[in-house]
Design a protein around this motif. Structure first.
Motif, PDB file in Angstrom:
ATOM      1  N   ARG A  78       0.828  -1.203   0.000  1.00 11.07           N
ATOM      2  CA  ARG A  78       0.000   0.000   0.000  1.00 11.07           C
ATOM      3  C   ARG A  78       0.867   1.261   0.000  1.00 11.07           C
ATOM      4  N   PRO A  79       0.728   2.099  -1.032  1.00 11.86           N
ATOM      5  CA  PRO A  79       1.543   3.320  -1.099  1.00 11.86           C
ATOM      6  C   PRO A  79       1.391   4.210   0.124  1.00 11.86           C
ATOM      7  N   ALA A  80       0.204   4.239   0.738  1.00 12.38           N
ATOM      8  CA  ALA A  80      -0.005   5.113   1.895  1.00 12.38           C
ATOM      9  C   ALA A  80       0.906   4.726   3.059  1.00 12.38           C
ATOM     10  N   LEU A  81       1.137   3.427   3.249  1.00  9.40           N
ATOM     11  CA  LEU A  81       2.013   2.988   4.335  1.00  9.40           C
ATOM     12  C   LEU A  81       3.458   3.394   4.052  1.00  9.40           C
ATOM     13  N   LEU A  82       3.894   3.212   2.821  1.00  7.45           N
ATOM     14  CA  LEU A  82       5.266   3.599   2.465  1.00  7.45           C
ATOM     15  C   LEU A  82       5.449   5.115   2.582  1.00  7.45           C
ATOM     16  N   LYS A  83       4.414   5.858   2.223  1.00  9.43           N
ATOM     17  CA  LYS A  83       4.491   7.312   2.341  1.00  9.43           C
ATOM     18  C   LYS A  83       4.563   7.724   3.808  1.00  9.43           C
ATOM     19  N   GLN A  84       3.837   7.009   4.675  1.00  9.13           N
ATOM     20  CA  GLN A  84       3.895   7.292   6.107  1.00  9.13           C
ATOM     21  C   GLN A  84       5.308   7.082   6.649  1.00  9.13           C
ATOM     22  N   LEU A  85       5.961   6.019   6.195  1.00  7.75           N
ATOM     23  CA  LEU A  85       7.339   5.767   6.634  1.00  7.75           C
ATOM     24  C   LEU A  85       8.293   6.828   6.093  1.00  7.75           C
ATOM     25  N   GLN A  86       8.040   7.301   4.884  1.00  8.01           N
ATOM     26  CA  GLN A  86       8.888   8.349   4.303  1.00  8.01           C
ATOM     27  C   GLN A  86       8.837   9.618   5.144  1.00  8.01           C
ATOM     28  N   SER A  87       7.692   9.877   5.775  1.00  8.42           N
ATOM     29  CA  SER A  87       7.588  11.070   6.622  1.00  8.42           C
ATOM     30  C   SER A  87       8.499  10.976   7.838  1.00  8.42           C
ATOM     31  N   HIS A  88       8.965   9.768   8.169  1.00  4.58           N
ATOM     32  CA  HIS A  88       9.923   9.570   9.260  1.00  4.58           C
ATOM     33  C   HIS A  88      11.343   9.358   8.727  1.00  4.58           C
ATOM     34  N   GLY A  89      11.537   9.627   7.435  1.00  2.95           N
ATOM     35  CA  GLY A  89      12.856   9.459   6.840  1.00  2.95           C
ATOM     36  C   GLY A  89      13.217   8.016   6.544  1.00  2.95           C
ATOM     37  N   LEU A  90      12.227   7.143   6.388  1.00  2.00           N
ATOM     38  CA  LEU A  90      12.463   5.718   6.145  1.00  2.00           C
ATOM     39  C   LEU A  90      12.020   5.390   4.722  1.00  2.00           C
ATOM     40  N   ALA A  91      12.981   5.319   3.814  1.00  2.59           N
ATOM     41  CA  ALA A  91      12.680   5.120   2.397  1.00  2.59           C
ATOM     42  C   ALA A  91      12.741   3.634   2.051  1.00  2.59           C
ATOM     43  N   PHE A  92      11.697   2.902   2.410  1.00  3.51           N
ATOM     44  CA  PHE A  92      11.591   1.485   2.077  1.00  3.51           C
ATOM     45  C   PHE A  92      10.814   1.302   0.782  1.00  3.51           C
ATOM     46  N   THR A  93      11.155   0.269   0.023  1.00  4.15           N
ATOM     47  CA  THR A  93      10.232  -0.254  -0.976  1.00  4.15           C
ATOM     48  C   THR A  93       9.345  -1.280  -0.280  1.00  4.15           C
ATOM     49  N   GLY A  94       8.259  -1.683  -0.944  1.00  2.00           N
ATOM     50  CA  GLY A  94       7.369  -2.654  -0.327  1.00  2.00           C
ATOM     51  C   GLY A  94       8.069  -3.957  -0.015  1.00  2.00           C
ATOM     52  N   ALA A  95       8.894  -4.445  -0.946  1.00  2.00           N
ATOM     53  CA  ALA A  95       9.601  -5.708  -0.741  1.00  2.00           C
ATOM     54  C   ALA A  95      10.617  -5.594   0.392  1.00  2.00           C
TER      55      ALA A  95
END
Length: 381
Positions: A78-95
């Motif tokens: 889900r892009p929304a979850l990855l975007k939430q992590l990006q707001s904390h400086g955590l640039a993960f891909t889904g995998a």
């Protein structure tokens, strides 16, 4: 070229298996726009783990915690979850996030709960940051003095605008793909418009929930002579609906006359506008099962499942917490009835179960706090 074709075939097969499990077991479905890329990017070990769990779940032989792992895998698409992590400086891909979650789950992490509370736990942000893949260092570029004219764009070449990235809005925390639907139905769900083309309003809201106190058959009698009202709670989804009702159990006398919750389940009509209650599935919990359901409702346990109900022992009920609430699934053989329940509605479901457990005979003799204390004590808290 042959290995590439094989890899694509394997990916398509795993994707079909995933959708099959979502339909048969009521697990959250992956984001349709991201699931292919997610499976393609998985490292061999993480891919093997996901495939193993899906294979077992498709046969109904999953181990404890496996369905929670599938819920986590769907959340990672889900892009929304990855975007939430990006707001904390955590640039993960889904995998990458899924592989990270596999490791941290071994340490007892509830990934979806931890991520939802990151703003209150900076130490969890540091833990996740430690699992970010290392970024390869680029080789230093040697600077060369060039004439100013050499830095100009070639003649006739137009300047291109920078590439823009757009984030799609989150469609919501719950995914209630219809269990038992075939591939054609699932594809139709992926492309379902937000509103009917005719502009008519839907006959039923998405998840209306309410208590109903229906009068007994002796409705013509005077109020003082009527039987007690029936406590009911109805839950509606796009694929199915449940009616939960407080009833006496046939073995209630063996358990101090306690009451239980009975569940009627029906599939949504294909033409819309209602549910097939005339072909409903009827299931009644036992007194022994009631405390375990309450334990899941209040978050002590992540899920609970009971089978061997009915004359042929083919009926089952499963209650499983997931992102944004829980999902209540009933079924018999291949007929599956899955309805997601948002967090706001859990209050009423828990209230209904507590009211049932408070009863002895025809009178409430326990308080809600007493019931919850008994449940916590029975489950080791």
């Amino acid at each position: 070229m042959q290995p590439t074709g094989t890899q694509k075939s394997d990916g398509a097969g795993l994707e079909r298996l995933w959708l099959q499990v979502c339909a048969s077991r009521g697990t959250p479905a992956p984001d349709p726009g991201q699931r292919g890329q997610f499976l393609h990017d998985l490292e061999p070990e993480a891919r093997s783990t996901l495939e193993s769990v899906l294979t077992l779940a498709a046969r109904g032989r999953e181990k404890p915690g496996d369905l929670g792992l599938l819920s986590w895998a769907a959340a990672c698409t889900r892009p929304a979850l990855l975007k939430q992590l990006q707001s904390h400086g955590l640039a993960f891909t889904g995998a990458e996030l899924f592989a990270c979650g596999l490791k941290l789950r071994q340490d007892g992490w509830d990934m979806q709960q931890r991520i939802a509370q990151l703003h209150n736990h900076p130490e969890d942000v540091d833990t996740l940051r430690a699992w970010l893949p290392a970024v390869p260092q680029e080789e230093p570029v040697e600077l060369v003095d060039l004439p100013l004219q050499a830095l100009a764009a070639p003649a006739g070449q137009q300047e291109t605008a920078p590439e823009a990235f757009y984030f799609w809005p989150d469609d919501g925390p719950l995914d209630d793909d219809a269990p038992g639907w075939d591939r054609e139905h699932m594809n139709a769900m992926d492309t379902m418009p937000a509103a009917p083309a005719s502009g008519r309003t839907q006959a039923l809201p998405l998840l209306p929930t309410r208590f109903e106190r229906q009068a007994s058959p002796a409705s013509s009698a005077a109020p003082a002579e009527r039987d007690k009202s029936r406590l009911q709670l109805r839950l509606f989804g796009k694929a199915a609906a449940h009616t939960l009702e407080v009833t006496a159990h046939r073995r209630g006398g063996d358990f101090m006359g306690v009451h239980v919750v009975s569940i009627d389940s029906a599939h949504a009509l294909s033409a819309g506008g209602g549910y097939a209650w005339e072909r409903k599935l009827v299931l009644q919990l036992t007194p022994e099962e009631m405390p375990a359901v309450v334990a899941t409702l209040i978050g002590i346990t992540p899920s609970v499942r009971f089978g061997h109900h009915g004359a042929t022992q083919a009926k089952f009920i499963e209650l499983r917490r997931q992102e944004g609430g829980l999902v209540l699934v009933t079924g018999e053989h291949a007929a599956i009835y899955s309805v997601p329940v948002p967090t706001a509605t859990l209050y009423y479901v828990l209230d209904l179960f507590c009211r049932a457990m408070a009863m002895e005979g025809d009178k409430p003799v326990r308080s809600v706090s007493e019931i919850l204390a008994l449940v916590k004590a029975a489950h080791g808290f």
